[in-house]
Each structure stands twice: as structure tokens, then as C-alpha cells.
Design a protein around this motif. Structure first.
Motif, PDB file in Angstrom:
ATOM      1  N   ALA A  22      17.842  26.542 -66.490  1.00  0.00           N
ATOM      2  CA  ALA A  22      17.969  26.106 -65.103  1.00  0.00           C
ATOM      3  C   ALA A  22      19.288  26.613 -64.528  1.00  0.00           C
ATOM      4  O   ALA A  22      20.260  26.818 -65.247  1.00  0.00           O
ATOM      5  N   HIS A  23      19.319  26.837 -63.246  1.00  0.00           N
ATOM      6  CA  HIS A  23      20.539  27.162 -62.515  1.00  0.00           C
ATOM      7  C   HIS A  23      21.000  25.886 -61.826  1.00  0.00           C
ATOM      8  O   HIS A  23      20.191  25.018 -61.506  1.00  0.00           O
ATOM      9  N   TYR A  24      22.305  25.784 -61.597  1.00  0.00           N
ATOM     10  CA  TYR A  24      22.802  24.561 -60.990  1.00  0.00           C
ATOM     11  C   TYR A  24      23.930  24.825 -60.002  1.00  0.00           C
ATOM     12  O   TYR A  24      24.628  25.816 -60.097  1.00  0.00           O
ATOM     13  N   ILE A  25      24.053  23.917 -59.060  1.00  0.00           N
ATOM     14  CA  ILE A  25      25.196  23.843 -58.153  1.00  0.00           C
ATOM     15  C   ILE A  25      25.761  22.442 -58.347  1.00  0.00           C
ATOM     16  O   ILE A  25      25.038  21.454 -58.191  1.00  0.00           O
ATOM     17  N   ALA A  26      27.020  22.353 -58.712  1.00  0.00           N
ATOM     18  CA  ALA A  26      27.620  21.065 -59.019  1.00  0.00           C
ATOM     19  C   ALA A  26      28.872  20.860 -58.163  1.00  0.00           C
ATOM     20  O   ALA A  26      29.697  21.759 -58.034  1.00  0.00           O
ATOM     21  N   VAL A  27      29.000  19.686 -57.600  1.00  0.00           N
ATOM     22  CA  VAL A  27      30.167  19.326 -56.794  1.00  0.00           C
ATOM     23  C   VAL A  27      31.313  18.972 -57.732  1.00  0.00           C
ATOM     24  O   VAL A  27      31.115  18.268 -58.720  1.00  0.00           O
ATOM     25  N   VAL A  28      32.505  19.460 -57.415  1.00  0.00           N
ATOM     26  CA  VAL A  28      33.678  19.170 -58.241  1.00  0.00           C
ATOM     27  C   VAL A  28      34.663  18.346 -57.423  1.00  0.00           C
ATOM     28  O   VAL A  28      35.024  18.714 -56.316  1.00  0.00           O
ATOM     29  N   LYS A  29      35.074  17.227 -57.997  1.00  0.00           N
ATOM     30  CA  LYS A  29      36.092  16.373 -57.384  1.00  0.00           C
ATOM     31  C   LYS A  29      37.144  16.055 -58.428  1.00  0.00           C
ATOM     32  O   LYS A  29      37.019  16.436 -59.591  1.00  0.00           O
ATOM     33  N   ALA A  30      38.141  15.311 -58.044  1.00  0.00           N
ATOM     34  CA  ALA A  30      39.276  15.022 -58.921  1.00  0.00           C
ATOM     35  C   ALA A  30      38.898  14.230 -60.170  1.00  0.00           C
ATOM     36  O   ALA A  30      39.666  14.179 -61.124  1.00  0.00           O
ATOM     37  N   SER A  31      37.726  13.633 -60.211  1.00  0.00           N
ATOM     38  CA  SER A  31      37.317  12.848 -61.371  1.00  0.00           C
ATOM     39  C   SER A  31      37.031  13.721 -62.597  1.00  0.00           C
ATOM     40  O   SER A  31      36.914  13.215 -63.696  1.00  0.00           O
ATOM     41  N   HIS A  32      36.892  15.022 -62.416  1.00  0.00           N
ATOM     42  CA  HIS A  32      36.636  15.938 -63.532  1.00  0.00           C
ATOM     43  C   HIS A  32      37.969  16.503 -64.014  1.00  0.00           C
ATOM     44  O   HIS A  32      38.602  17.284 -63.314  1.00  0.00           O
ATOM     45  N   PRO A  33      38.432  16.144 -65.204  1.00  0.00           N
ATOM     46  CA  PRO A  33      39.770  16.527 -65.668  1.00  0.00           C
ATOM     47  C   PRO A  33      39.985  18.044 -65.714  1.00  0.00           C
ATOM     48  O   PRO A  33      39.236  18.758 -66.364  1.00  0.00           O
ATOM     49  N   GLY A  34      40.983  18.499 -64.997  1.00  0.00           N
ATOM     50  CA  GLY A  34      41.402  19.892 -65.061  1.00  0.00           C
ATOM     51  C   GLY A  34      40.624  20.871 -64.203  1.00  0.00           C
ATOM     52  O   GLY A  34      41.165  21.880 -63.767  1.00  0.00           O
ATOM     53  N   LEU A  35      39.355  20.630 -63.964  1.00  0.00           N
ATOM     54  CA  LEU A  35      38.531  21.598 -63.232  1.00  0.00           C
ATOM     55  C   LEU A  35      38.967  21.792 -61.780  1.00  0.00           C
ATOM     56  O   LEU A  35      39.058  22.933 -61.321  1.00  0.00           O
ATOM     57  N   PRO A  36      39.286  20.741 -61.019  1.00  0.00           N
ATOM     58  CA  PRO A  36      39.727  20.979 -59.637  1.00  0.00           C
ATOM     59  C   PRO A  36      40.977  21.861 -59.563  1.00  0.00           C
ATOM     60  O   PRO A  36      41.074  22.726 -58.688  1.00  0.00           O
ATOM     61  N   GLY A  37      41.901  21.686 -60.480  1.00  0.00           N
ATOM     62  CA  GLY A  37      43.109  22.509 -60.486  1.00  0.00           C
ATOM     63  C   GLY A  37      42.808  23.968 -60.758  1.00  0.00           C
ATOM     64  O   GLY A  37      43.387  24.864 -60.139  1.00  0.00           O
ATOM     65  N   ARG A  38      41.882  24.225 -61.692  1.00  0.00           N
ATOM     66  CA  ARG A  38      41.500  25.614 -61.987  1.00  0.00           C
ATOM     67  C   ARG A  38      40.810  26.249 -60.787  1.00  0.00           C
ATOM     68  O   ARG A  38      41.003  27.424 -60.490  1.00  0.00           O
ATOM     69  N   LEU A  39      39.998  25.471 -60.085  1.00  0.00           N
ATOM     70  CA  LEU A  39      39.343  25.996 -58.891  1.00  0.00           C
ATOM     71  C   LEU A  39      40.348  26.293 -57.788  1.00  0.00           C
ATOM     72  O   LEU A  39      40.238  27.302 -57.086  1.00  0.00           O
ATOM     73  N   LYS A  40      41.342  25.417 -57.621  1.00  0.00           N
ATOM     74  CA  LYS A  40      42.371  25.645 -56.595  1.00  0.00           C
ATOM     75  C   LYS A  40      43.154  26.916 -56.857  1.00  0.00           C
ATOM     76  O   LYS A  40      43.615  27.571 -55.931  1.00  0.00           O
ATOM     77  N   ARG A  41      43.326  27.274 -58.133  1.00  0.00           N
ATOM     78  CA  ARG A  41      44.114  28.460 -58.481  1.00  0.00           C
ATOM     79  C   ARG A  41      43.351  29.772 -58.326  1.00  0.00           C
ATOM     80  O   ARG A  41      43.933  30.835 -58.492  1.00  0.00           O
ATOM     81  N   LEU A  42      42.061  29.707 -58.008  1.00  0.00           N
ATOM     82  CA  LEU A  42      41.335  30.950 -57.728  1.00  0.00           C
ATOM     83  C   LEU A  42      41.960  31.586 -56.481  1.00  0.00           C
ATOM     84  O   LEU A  42      42.467  30.880 -55.611  1.00  0.00           O
ATOM     85  N   PRO A  43      41.923  32.906 -56.369  1.00  0.00           N
ATOM     86  CA  PRO A  43      42.611  33.590 -55.252  1.00  0.00           C
ATOM     87  C   PRO A  43      41.868  33.472 -53.925  1.00  0.00           C
ATOM     88  O   PRO A  43      41.401  34.466 -53.356  1.00  0.00           O
ATOM     89  N   TRP A  44      41.768  32.263 -53.401  1.00  0.00           N
ATOM     90  CA  TRP A  44      40.983  32.028 -52.185  1.00  0.00           C
ATOM     91  C   TRP A  44      41.486  32.806 -50.979  1.00  0.00           C
ATOM     92  O   TRP A  44      40.697  33.181 -50.116  1.00  0.00           O
ATOM     93  N   THR A  45      42.787  33.060 -50.888  1.00  0.00           N
ATOM     94  CA  THR A  45      43.294  33.804 -49.725  1.00  0.00           C
ATOM     95  C   THR A  45      42.798  35.246 -49.721  1.00  0.00           C
ATOM     96  O   THR A  45      42.717  35.865 -48.666  1.00  0.00           O
ATOM     97  N   ASP A  46      42.452  35.771 -50.890  1.00  0.00           N
ATOM     98  CA  ASP A  46      41.942  37.147 -50.994  1.00  0.00           C
ATOM     99  C   ASP A  46      40.425  37.231 -50.839  1.00  0.00           C
ATOM    100  O   ASP A  46      39.873  38.324 -50.769  1.00  0.00           O
ATOM    101  N   VAL A  47      39.752  36.094 -50.827  1.00  0.00           N
ATOM    102  CA  VAL A  47      38.292  36.064 -50.744  1.00  0.00           C
ATOM    103  C   VAL A  47      37.879  36.077 -49.276  1.00  0.00           C
ATOM    104  O   VAL A  47      38.403  35.316 -48.466  1.00  0.00           O
ATOM    105  N   ARG A  48      36.930  36.968 -48.956  1.00  0.00           N
ATOM    106  CA  ARG A  48      36.490  37.063 -47.562  1.00  0.00           C
ATOM    107  C   ARG A  48      35.647  35.850 -47.185  1.00  0.00           C
ATOM    108  O   ARG A  48      35.022  35.209 -48.016  1.00  0.00           O
ATOM    109  N   LEU A  49      35.649  35.555 -45.916  1.00  0.00           N
ATOM    110  CA  LEU A  49      34.885  34.437 -45.372  1.00  0.00           C
ATOM    111  C   LEU A  49      33.409  34.832 -45.329  1.00  0.00           C
ATOM    112  O   LEU A  49      33.036  35.837 -44.732  1.00  0.00           O
ATOM    113  N   ASP A  50      32.550  34.056 -45.998  1.00  0.00           N
ATOM    114  CA  ASP A  50      31.111  34.344 -46.021  1.00  0.00           C
ATOM    115  C   ASP A  50      30.397  33.795 -44.796  1.00  0.00           C
ATOM    116  O   ASP A  50      29.446  34.390 -44.307  1.00  0.00           O
ATOM    117  N   HIS A  51      30.842  32.636 -44.338  1.00  0.00           N
ATOM    118  CA  HIS A  51      30.156  31.999 -43.222  1.00  0.00           C
ATOM    119  C   HIS A  51      31.140  31.151 -42.427  1.00  0.00           C
ATOM    120  O   HIS A  51      32.008  30.496 -43.000  1.00  0.00           O
TER     121      HIS A  51
END
Length: 87
Positions: A22-51
Motif C-alpha cells: 500500500a502507498h500512504y500519506i501520513a500527517v506529521v506533528k510534534a507528537s512523533h519524536p524527531g520526525l518534525p525536526g528532520r522534515l523542517k531541515r529539508l531545503p524548503w527554500t530551494d523547493v519550487r512552489l507546486d501550487h
């Protein structure tokens, strides 16, 4: 395709889905240890706006922005993309 809220965004749940191909889309919030911080560190400023959407709803202006980033590993079974929605 399975969508899950933050309560179900657990490593074991995602692994169970992937074992069943199965494929999944999962919401990430602060309740998941460490994952929100790793997502924040992705280079979002370099990523183009999709929509981008700006509309008047419920007597207020609503703006939504969507970005998609690919990555190699994020400690979530077979996850290869992150979606960032800003409202």
C-alpha cells in the motif's frame, strides 16, 4: 492509497502498509519524536512552489501553498517524498 492523521503516523503502521504494497500519506506533528525536526531541515527554500491558491471563503481570505520535496531516507518505511502545506 491510505491517508492517516497524526495519531496513526507511527513507524509500525507505515511498515505494515508497505508490507501489503500500500502507498500512504501520513500527517506529521510534534507528537512523533524527531520526525518534525528532520522534515523542517529539508531545503524548503530551494523547493519550487507546486501550487498556490488564494480565495475568499467563510468571509476571510485563505491562502494555500504546496511544496513537494524528494529525499532518500527519513526514518519512515519507504517514504520518498514530503509534502509541505502552508495555510
Amino acid at each position: 492509497m491510505v491517508t492517516a492523521d497524526a495519531a496513526h503516523t507511527q513507524h509500525a503502521n507505515c511498515a505494515w502498509l508497505r508490507r501489503r504494497n500500500a502507498h500512504y500519506i501520513a500527517v506529521v506533528k510534534a507528537s512523533h519524536p524527531g520526525l518534525p525536526g528532520r522534515l523542517k531541515r529539508l531545503p524548503w527554500t530551494d523547493v519550487r512552489l507546486d501550487h498556490y491558491d488564494k480565495a475568499t471563503r467563510h468571509h476571510r481570505i485563505e491562502i494555500r501553498r504546496l511544496k513537494t520535496a524528494a529525499f532518500r531516507h527519513l526514518d519512515c518505511p519507504d517514504a520518498r517524498q514530503a509534502l509541505r502545506v502552508v495555510r
